[in-house]
Design a protein around this motif. Sequence first.
Motif, PDB file in Angstrom:
ATOM      1  N   ARG A 189       0.815  -1.216   0.000  1.00  0.00           N
ATOM      2  CA  ARG A 189       0.000   0.000   0.000  1.00  0.00           C
ATOM      3  C   ARG A 189       0.847   1.264   0.000  1.00  0.00           C
ATOM      4  N   VAL A 190       1.953   1.240   0.712  1.00  0.00           N
ATOM      5  CA  VAL A 190       2.834   2.409   0.776  1.00  0.00           C
ATOM      6  C   VAL A 190       4.271   1.941   0.615  1.00  0.00           C
ATOM      7  N   ALA A 191       5.140   2.839   0.181  1.00  0.00           N
ATOM      8  CA  ALA A 191       6.550   2.507   0.051  1.00  0.00           C
ATOM      9  C   ALA A 191       7.092   2.045   1.392  1.00  0.00           C
ATOM     10  N   GLN A 192       8.025   1.094   1.351  1.00  0.00           N
ATOM     11  CA  GLN A 192       8.742   0.567   2.509  1.00  0.00           C
ATOM     12  C   GLN A 192       7.915  -0.424   3.326  1.00  0.00           C
ATOM     13  N   ALA A 193       6.666  -0.679   2.915  1.00  0.00           N
ATOM     14  CA  ALA A 193       5.808  -1.561   3.700  1.00  0.00           C
ATOM     15  C   ALA A 193       6.036  -3.022   3.330  1.00  0.00           C
ATOM     16  N   TRP A 194       5.537  -3.914   4.196  1.00  0.00           N
ATOM     17  CA  TRP A 194       5.562  -5.339   3.911  1.00  0.00           C
ATOM     18  C   TRP A 194       4.689  -5.631   2.690  1.00  0.00           C
ATOM     19  N   SER A 195       4.966  -6.739   2.034  1.00  0.00           N
ATOM     20  CA  SER A 195       4.173  -7.152   0.883  1.00  0.00           C
ATOM     21  C   SER A 195       2.765  -7.552   1.315  1.00  0.00           C
ATOM     22  N   ILE A 196       1.772  -7.088   0.583  1.00  0.00           N
ATOM     23  CA  ILE A 196       0.437  -7.665   0.710  1.00  0.00           C
ATOM     24  C   ILE A 196       0.426  -8.982  -0.057  1.00  0.00           C
ATOM     25  N   VAL A 197       0.976  -8.953  -1.254  1.00  0.00           N
ATOM     26  CA  VAL A 197       1.299 -10.158  -2.031  1.00  0.00           C
ATOM     27  C   VAL A 197       2.489  -9.798  -2.905  1.00  0.00           C
ATOM     28  N   ALA A 198       3.356 -10.761  -3.154  1.00  0.00           N
ATOM     29  CA  ALA A 198       4.450 -10.567  -4.104  1.00  0.00           C
ATOM     30  C   ALA A 198       4.729 -11.893  -4.804  1.00  0.00           C
ATOM     31  N   VAL A 199       5.405 -11.787  -5.946  1.00  0.00           N
ATOM     32  CA  VAL A 199       5.693 -12.972  -6.758  1.00  0.00           C
ATOM     33  C   VAL A 199       7.143 -12.935  -7.218  1.00  0.00           C
ATOM     34  N   ALA A 200       7.853 -14.034  -6.985  1.00  0.00           N
ATOM     35  CA  ALA A 200       9.210 -14.204  -7.499  1.00  0.00           C
ATOM     36  C   ALA A 200       9.153 -15.202  -8.649  1.00  0.00           C
ATOM     37  N   ALA A 201       9.609 -14.782  -9.823  1.00  0.00           N
ATOM     38  CA  ALA A 201       9.526 -15.643 -11.007  1.00  0.00           C
ATOM     39  C   ALA A 201      10.890 -15.764 -11.680  1.00  0.00           C
ATOM     40  N   ALA A 202      11.234 -16.982 -12.052  1.00  0.00           N
ATOM     41  CA  ALA A 202      12.416 -17.251 -12.857  1.00  0.00           C
ATOM     42  C   ALA A 202      11.987 -18.170 -13.993  1.00  0.00           C
ATOM     43  N   VAL A 203      12.272 -17.760 -15.220  1.00  0.00           N
ATOM     44  CA  VAL A 203      11.789 -18.478 -16.400  1.00  0.00           C
ATOM     45  C   VAL A 203      12.962 -18.723 -17.344  1.00  0.00           C
ATOM     46  N   ARG A 204      13.096 -19.968 -17.774  1.00  0.00           N
ATOM     47  CA  ARG A 204      14.114 -20.301 -18.793  1.00  0.00           C
ATOM     48  C   ARG A 204      13.381 -20.651 -20.081  1.00  0.00           C
ATOM     49  N   HIS A 205      13.726 -19.941 -21.128  1.00  0.00           N
ATOM     50  CA  HIS A 205      13.025 -20.187 -22.392  1.00  0.00           C
ATOM     51  C   HIS A 205      14.024 -20.362 -23.529  1.00  0.00           C
ATOM     52  N   GLU A 206      13.650 -21.167 -24.485  1.00  0.00           N
ATOM     53  CA  GLU A 206      14.475 -21.458 -25.657  1.00  0.00           C
ATOM     54  C   GLU A 206      13.607 -21.374 -26.895  1.00  0.00           C
ATOM     55  N   GLU A 212      11.405 -24.142 -18.497  1.00  0.00           N
ATOM     56  CA  GLU A 212      11.448 -24.296 -17.046  1.00  0.00           C
ATOM     57  C   GLU A 212      10.899 -23.022 -16.421  1.00  0.00           C
ATOM     58  N   ALA A 213      10.105 -23.180 -15.374  1.00  0.00           N
ATOM     59  CA  ALA A 213       9.528 -22.020 -14.682  1.00  0.00           C
ATOM     60  C   ALA A 213       9.539 -22.282 -13.182  1.00  0.00           C
ATOM     61  N   ARG A 214       9.994 -21.295 -12.447  1.00  0.00           N
ATOM     62  CA  ARG A 214       9.986 -21.370 -10.986  1.00  0.00           C
ATOM     63  C   ARG A 214       9.276 -20.124 -10.471  1.00  0.00           C
ATOM     64  N   ILE A 215       8.187 -20.312  -9.781  1.00  0.00           N
ATOM     65  CA  ILE A 215       7.376 -19.185  -9.327  1.00  0.00           C
ATOM     66  C   ILE A 215       7.012 -19.416  -7.863  1.00  0.00           C
ATOM     67  N   ALA A 216       7.334 -18.434  -7.030  1.00  0.00           N
ATOM     68  CA  ALA A 216       7.017 -18.528  -5.610  1.00  0.00           C
ATOM     69  C   ALA A 216       6.248 -17.288  -5.176  1.00  0.00           C
ATOM     70  N   LEU A 217       5.342 -17.491  -4.219  1.00  0.00           N
ATOM     71  CA  LEU A 217       4.428 -16.446  -3.784  1.00  0.00           C
ATOM     72  C   LEU A 217       4.745 -16.011  -2.360  1.00  0.00           C
ATOM     73  N   THR A 218       4.702 -14.710  -2.142  1.00  0.00           N
ATOM     74  CA  THR A 218       4.882 -14.105  -0.824  1.00  0.00           C
ATOM     75  C   THR A 218       3.516 -13.767  -0.228  1.00  0.00           C
ATOM     76  N   ASN A 219       3.335 -14.130   1.044  1.00  0.00           N
ATOM     77  CA  ASN A 219       2.155 -13.752   1.825  1.00  0.00           C
ATOM     78  C   ASN A 219       0.861 -14.370   1.287  1.00  0.00           C
ATOM     79  N   MET A 220       0.966 -15.572   0.772  1.00  0.00           N
ATOM     80  CA  MET A 220      -0.227 -16.316   0.340  1.00  0.00           C
ATOM     81  C   MET A 220      -0.472 -17.534   1.224  1.00  0.00           C
TER      82      MET A 220
END
Length: 286
Positions: A189-206, A212-220
């Motif tokens: 909601r505001v800068a510097q605050a904790w995540s309400i939700v966040a997503v970390a994604a790493a994708v390998r494409h050819e 390959e896809a690696r996706i992790a969720l914050t605060n779910m």
Amino acid sequence: MIPAAFAYARPTTIEEALQAIADGGDDVKVLAGGQSLIPVMRLRLAAPETVVDLTRVAELRGVCEDGDHLVIGAMTTHHDILVDPLIAAYGALIAEATETVADPAVRHRGTFGGALAHADPAGDLPAVALALDAEFVIAGPGGARRTVAAADFFVDYLTTALEDGELLVEVRVPKLGAEWGVRYEKFNRVAQAWSIVAVAAAVRHEAGRIVEARIALTNMGPTPIRAKATEAALIGVDVSLETVTAAAAQAAVGTSPSSDLNAQADYREHLAQVLTKRAVLAAAGI
């Protein structure tokens, strides 16, 4: 407020730290950057018998290479992560998430290992560690070491696989080469605050296909969670707005988000889908 009285130890080696923890009594807290511990001690939500301060243990700081892994010392500060050339070359997802942690003052004191060991589900780094299949190296009494995968390290809300008398000493993260795209998307909601939700994604494409896809969720949920349904839906597909949108629609499958003053559970599920779509598209270069 002023914290309750406590004994204080400031070791200079890992062995001294482990001994101080063993000698500290029934309630020992390890102080890394102190950005989470000190506030709860001041509110007397925590009143440890002994505090073991790791700030002088030089061997717990720094980033180095070990074959196809980066090795990050548990006491490496967020600021040092952001300026490290190895992180820039092989750990861009870590850097992206670390840039969103609190503010510069906190990033200069807070530590990589401290944030992970604290295991707040709204924290930014646990989901990154999970998405990268990191390994946690833990030292125990007598100096014995064991390695725990990220998938097994986060056990419950503010709870990890660390046992009494143990210390997180380093985190091993697989290097990601140029064939990988990464993105950390965060909603707060505001800068510097904790995540309400966040997503970390790493994708390998050819050749335009995701391999390959690696996706992790914050605060779910009470721990970081891999979006396994979305990962599976992305494998082998041509990278396009349509395919990524369809896969991202499954991001909340298997999650258990809470409802609180910041957001209701169904809103968090919606955010997980939207942020996953943004993160995967960015990681895939679209």
